[in-house]
Design a protein around this motif. Sequence first.
Motif, short mmCIF file in Angstrom:
data_model
loop_
_atom_site.label_atom_id
_atom_site.label_comp_id
_atom_site.label_asym_id
_atom_site.label_seq_id
_atom_site.Cartn_x
_atom_site.Cartn_y
_atom_site.Cartn_z
N LEU A 42 1.01 -0.80 0.43
CA LEU A 42 -0.08 0.41 0.20
C LEU A 42 1.06 0.82 -0.09
CD1 LEU A 42 -2.49 -1.16 2.53
CD2 LEU A 42 -3.10 -1.08 0.15
N ASP A 43 1.06 2.76 -1.24
CA ASP A 43 1.25 2.90 -0.95
C ASP A 43 0.72 4.01 0.27
OD1 ASP A 43 3.45 4.72 -2.48
OD2 ASP A 43 1.38 6.66 -2.72
N LEU A 44 1.57 4.83 0.64
CA LEU A 44 0.84 5.81 1.57
C LEU A 44 1.42 7.02 1.38
CD1 LEU A 44 1.49 3.36 4.73
CD2 LEU A 44 -0.57 3.90 3.30
N ILE A 95 10.75 2.14 -0.13
CA ILE A 95 11.13 4.02 0.33
C ILE A 95 10.66 4.14 -1.14
CG2 ILE A 95 11.92 5.81 0.43
CD1 ILE A 95 13.62 4.38 2.28
N ASN A 96 9.29 5.47 -1.20
CA ASN A 96 8.95 6.10 -2.07
C ASN A 96 9.37 7.16 -2.13
OD1 ASN A 96 8.05 6.73 -5.10
ND2 ASN A 96 5.62 5.92 -3.92
N SER A 97 10.37 7.90 -2.28
CA SER A 97 11.17 7.37 -3.11
C SER A 97 12.60 8.42 -3.55
CB SER A 97 10.67 7.58 -4.80
OG SER A 97 10.20 9.56 -5.14
N LEU A 159 13.51 0.92 -10.58
CA LEU A 159 13.12 2.63 -11.15
C LEU A 159 11.73 2.68 -12.24
CD1 LEU A 159 16.58 1.16 -12.64
CD2 LEU A 159 16.32 3.04 -11.29
N ASP A 160 11.75 4.11 -12.18
CA ASP A 160 10.87 4.41 -12.26
C ASP A 160 10.65 5.73 -13.31
OD1 ASP A 160 8.73 6.27 -12.37
OD2 ASP A 160 7.84 5.93 -10.16
N PRO A 161 10.48 5.20 -14.73
CA PRO A 161 10.23 6.23 -15.24
C PRO A 161 10.11 6.97 -15.95
CG PRO A 161 9.28 4.47 -16.79
CD PRO A 161 9.65 4.09 -15.09
N SER A 198 -1.51 5.95 -12.05
CA SER A 198 -3.18 6.38 -12.92
C SER A 198 -1.65 8.74 -13.39
CB SER A 198 -3.60 6.76 -12.16
OG SER A 198 -4.22 5.70 -11.27
N ASN A 199 -1.08 8.46 -13.50
CA ASN A 199 -0.42 9.68 -13.84
C ASN A 199 -0.70 9.76 -15.86
OD1 ASN A 199 0.50 9.22 -11.95
ND2 ASN A 199 3.03 9.50 -12.39
N VAL A 200 -1.00 8.82 -15.43
CA VAL A 200 -0.64 8.45 -17.89
C VAL A 200 -2.04 9.48 -17.67
CG1 VAL A 200 -1.65 6.94 -17.52
CG2 VAL A 200 -0.43 7.64 -19.20
N ALA A 226 3.77 -2.01 -10.29
CA ALA A 226 2.76 -0.80 -10.75
C ALA A 226 2.15 -0.11 -8.99
CB ALA A 226 1.99 -1.09 -11.45
N ILE A 227 1.69 0.86 -9.01
CA ILE A 227 1.66 1.77 -8.32
C ILE A 227 -0.59 1.80 -9.14
CG2 ILE A 227 0.76 3.96 -6.64
CD1 ILE A 227 4.23 4.19 -7.07
N LEU A 228 -1.12 1.20 -8.58
CA LEU A 228 -2.82 2.05 -9.14
C LEU A 228 -3.48 1.32 -8.35
CD1 LEU A 228 -3.29 -1.77 -9.59
CD2 LEU A 228 -1.72 -1.60 -11.19
N1 THG Z 1 5.70 7.23 -8.86
C1 THG Z 1 6.39 7.21 -7.70
N2 THG Z 1 5.33 7.59 -6.77
C2 THG Z 1 3.98 8.15 -7.52
C3 THG Z 1 4.04 8.57 -8.19
C4 THG Z 1 4.59 8.09 -9.57
N3 THG Z 1 3.01 8.76 -6.21
C5 THG Z 1 1.94 9.29 -6.70
C6 THG Z 1 1.41 9.14 -8.29
N4 THG Z 1 2.28 8.69 -9.03
C7 THG Z 1 1.15 7.49 -7.82
N5 THG Z 1 -0.66 7.73 -7.45
C8 THG Z 1 -1.21 7.87 -7.59
C9 THG Z 1 -3.09 8.61 -6.80
C10 THG Z 1 -3.97 8.91 -7.34
C11 THG Z 1 -3.54 10.22 -8.91
C12 THG Z 1 -2.91 9.50 -9.58
C13 THG Z 1 -1.47 8.98 -9.09
C14 THG Z 1 -5.32 10.41 -8.84
N6 THG Z 1 -5.89 11.42 -8.29
C15 THG Z 1 -6.80 12.17 -8.85
C16 THG Z 1 -5.93 12.96 -9.65
O1 THG Z 1 -5.52 13.48 -9.55
O2 THG Z 1 -7.18 12.99 -10.58
C17 THG Z 1 -7.60 11.96 -7.42
C18 THG Z 1 -8.65 13.18 -7.90
C19 THG Z 1 -9.53 12.32 -7.75
O3 THG Z 1 -9.97 11.39 -7.41
O4 THG Z 1 -10.05 12.23 -5.81
O5 THG Z 1 -5.44 10.16 -10.47
O6 THG Z 1 4.81 8.62 -10.82
N7 THG Z 1 7.68 6.60 -7.61
#
Ligand code: THG
Length: 262
Positions: A42-44, A95-97, A159-161, A198-200, A226-228
């Motif tokens: 779990l990512d915190l 550890i992130n990151s 490693l995270d691109p 989810s960044n994408v 993957a963090i998802l």
């Molecule tokens: N690499 C690493 N760690 C990371 C990221 C990464 N940690 C944070 C993030 N990127 C990965 N976690 C998320 C969590 C949520 C969203 C995207 C990435 C997201 N959240 C909604 C949004 O911004 O639209 C929140 C809004 C909502 O729905 O309430 O998309 O790249 N190592």
Amino acid sequence: MFIIGELINGMYLSIAKAIKEKNKEVIQKCALDQIACGADALDLNCGPASKNPTADIQWLVEVIQEVTDKTLVLDSSKPQVIDAGLRVMKNKVMINSTTADPQKLAIMIPLANQHNAKLIGLAIDAKGIPQNKDQRLELAATIVSACSESGFPIEELYLDPIVLPVNLGQAQMKDILEAIRDFKIISEPQPKTVIGLSNVSQGSSFRSLINRMFLVMAVGYGLDAAILDPTDKELMDSLITAELILNKQIYCDSYLDAYRKK
Ligand code: THG
């Protein structure tokens, strides 16, 4: 695939509110829901609104450890927040990151060594987000060298691109995917790879479709973690199927149920 649930992040308003009000039921439910859907870790992340992230991360770690012994991923750019989380950690930890900045590496690698933590290394430095695959590889190589020199086990390095939103970084998507593949050639033993999926799709429509497609493609390039959002069932089914097609899971007619349950 090592699945890291992304939902305990102050970016989500309901989580920001639960952290502020110290509502542990909300956090514990979010932890258990993600685990029930297949999260290995779990990512915190306390999020941008946290006024006291060192205290908040400790509270998150403590309330989540009451309900699970899964790996916890301390997500902060601030070394003092990571350090605070580590001080109350009983579970396995990631550890992130760290970035590729020498000052950051000099703090984060010893911390990871002391706590037997896995470590995420971002292909980024003080100059900012890389613009192409070669810059990503150069930054990754800097992180790998620093880890080798400090005796940190490279198999524990992820490693995270740096995944960019497709609506802003469309021209770089292919470079990001190829970096996932090419990070493996940097050293032997090989480092692992991770993305924040989810960044994408941030800022785009059809978010879950974009997430799903990018994940399947990244799996094809050899992604390890993957963090998802593990509660996105179609995303998880697509992932299981991609791994099936790559012969990472044995086929049976009920393969979705079979691999979902474990
Ligand atoms: N690499 C690493 N760690 C990371 C990221 C990464 N940690 C944070 C993030 N990127 C990965 N976690 C998320 C969590 C949520 C969203 C995207 C990435 C997201 N959240 C909604 C949004 O911004 O639209 C929140 C809004 C909502 O729905 O309430 O998309 O790249 N190592």
